[in-house]
Design a protein around this motif. Sequence first.
Motif, short mmCIF file in Angstrom:
data_model
loop_
_atom_site.label_atom_id
_atom_site.label_comp_id
_atom_site.label_asym_id
_atom_site.label_seq_id
_atom_site.Cartn_x
_atom_site.Cartn_y
_atom_site.Cartn_z
N MET A 1 11.29 32.36 37.11
CA MET A 1 11.62 33.67 37.67
C MET A 1 12.83 33.50 38.61
O MET A 1 12.87 32.59 39.42
CB MET A 1 10.41 34.22 38.45
N SER A 2 13.79 34.39 38.49
CA SER A 2 14.98 34.31 39.35
C SER A 2 14.64 34.75 40.77
O SER A 2 13.60 35.37 41.01
CB SER A 2 16.08 35.22 38.79
N HIS A 4 16.08 37.06 42.44
CA HIS A 4 16.07 38.52 42.44
C HIS A 4 14.72 39.06 41.96
O HIS A 4 14.16 39.97 42.57
CB HIS A 4 17.20 39.06 41.56
N GLU A 5 14.19 38.47 40.90
CA GLU A 5 12.88 38.90 40.37
C GLU A 5 11.76 38.60 41.36
O GLU A 5 10.85 39.42 41.55
CB GLU A 5 12.60 38.21 39.03
N THR A 6 11.82 37.45 42.01
CA THR A 6 10.82 37.09 43.02
C THR A 6 10.84 38.09 44.17
O THR A 6 9.80 38.57 44.61
CB THR A 6 11.07 35.66 43.55
N GLN A 8 12.03 41.19 44.16
CA GLN A 8 11.56 42.49 43.66
C GLN A 8 10.04 42.52 43.55
O GLN A 8 9.40 43.49 43.98
CB GLN A 8 12.19 42.78 42.29
N THR A 9 9.46 41.47 43.02
CA THR A 9 7.99 41.39 42.87
C THR A 9 7.29 41.46 44.22
O THR A 9 6.32 42.20 44.38
CB THR A 9 7.61 40.08 42.14
N GLU A 10 7.78 40.70 45.19
CA GLU A 10 7.15 40.69 46.52
C GLU A 10 7.28 42.04 47.22
O GLU A 10 6.35 42.49 47.88
CB GLU A 10 7.74 39.57 47.38
N GLU A 12 7.52 44.95 45.74
CA GLU A 12 6.64 45.89 45.04
C GLU A 12 5.17 45.62 45.36
O GLU A 12 4.37 46.56 45.44
CB GLU A 12 6.87 45.79 43.52
N LYS A 13 4.82 44.36 45.55
CA LYS A 13 3.42 43.96 45.78
C LYS A 13 2.95 44.25 47.21
O LYS A 13 1.77 44.52 47.43
CB LYS A 13 3.31 42.46 45.47
N TYR A 64 20.53 40.87 47.47
CA TYR A 64 19.61 41.95 47.08
C TYR A 64 19.78 43.17 47.97
O TYR A 64 19.83 44.30 47.51
CB TYR A 64 18.17 41.43 47.13
#
Length: 108
Positions: A1-2, A4-6, A8-10, A12-13, A64
């Motif tokens: 996972m990039s 940026h994806e990490t 975004q996930t955190e 959102e979570k 980001y």
Amino acid sequence: MSAHETIQTEIEKNPVMLFMKGTPQFPQCGFSAAVVQILDYLGVEYGSMNVLQDDDLRQGIKTYSDWPTIPQLYVKGDFVGGCDIIREMFEQGELKPFLAEKGVLEAA
């Protein structure tokens, strides 16, 4: 996972997410410590990530948000600011109502 994806996930979570140097239990810079102290004082539940553990994350969060400094606080997916902004909102009595309005802190 990039990175940026990490990020975004955190975001959102966690309704309230703090990207910081160190951990809430052991902040590794005064600015991160100040934001942790404010959030803890207000009784806000929040997630956190230590940007010192991963250089990609450390650089990625700056890209980001298009914000050059750490810590960075996100509430309900939106970037709120760094230490100076959070401290100013707190001192002006704006942070607690803002967090209550976002539904992440009970209104007093």
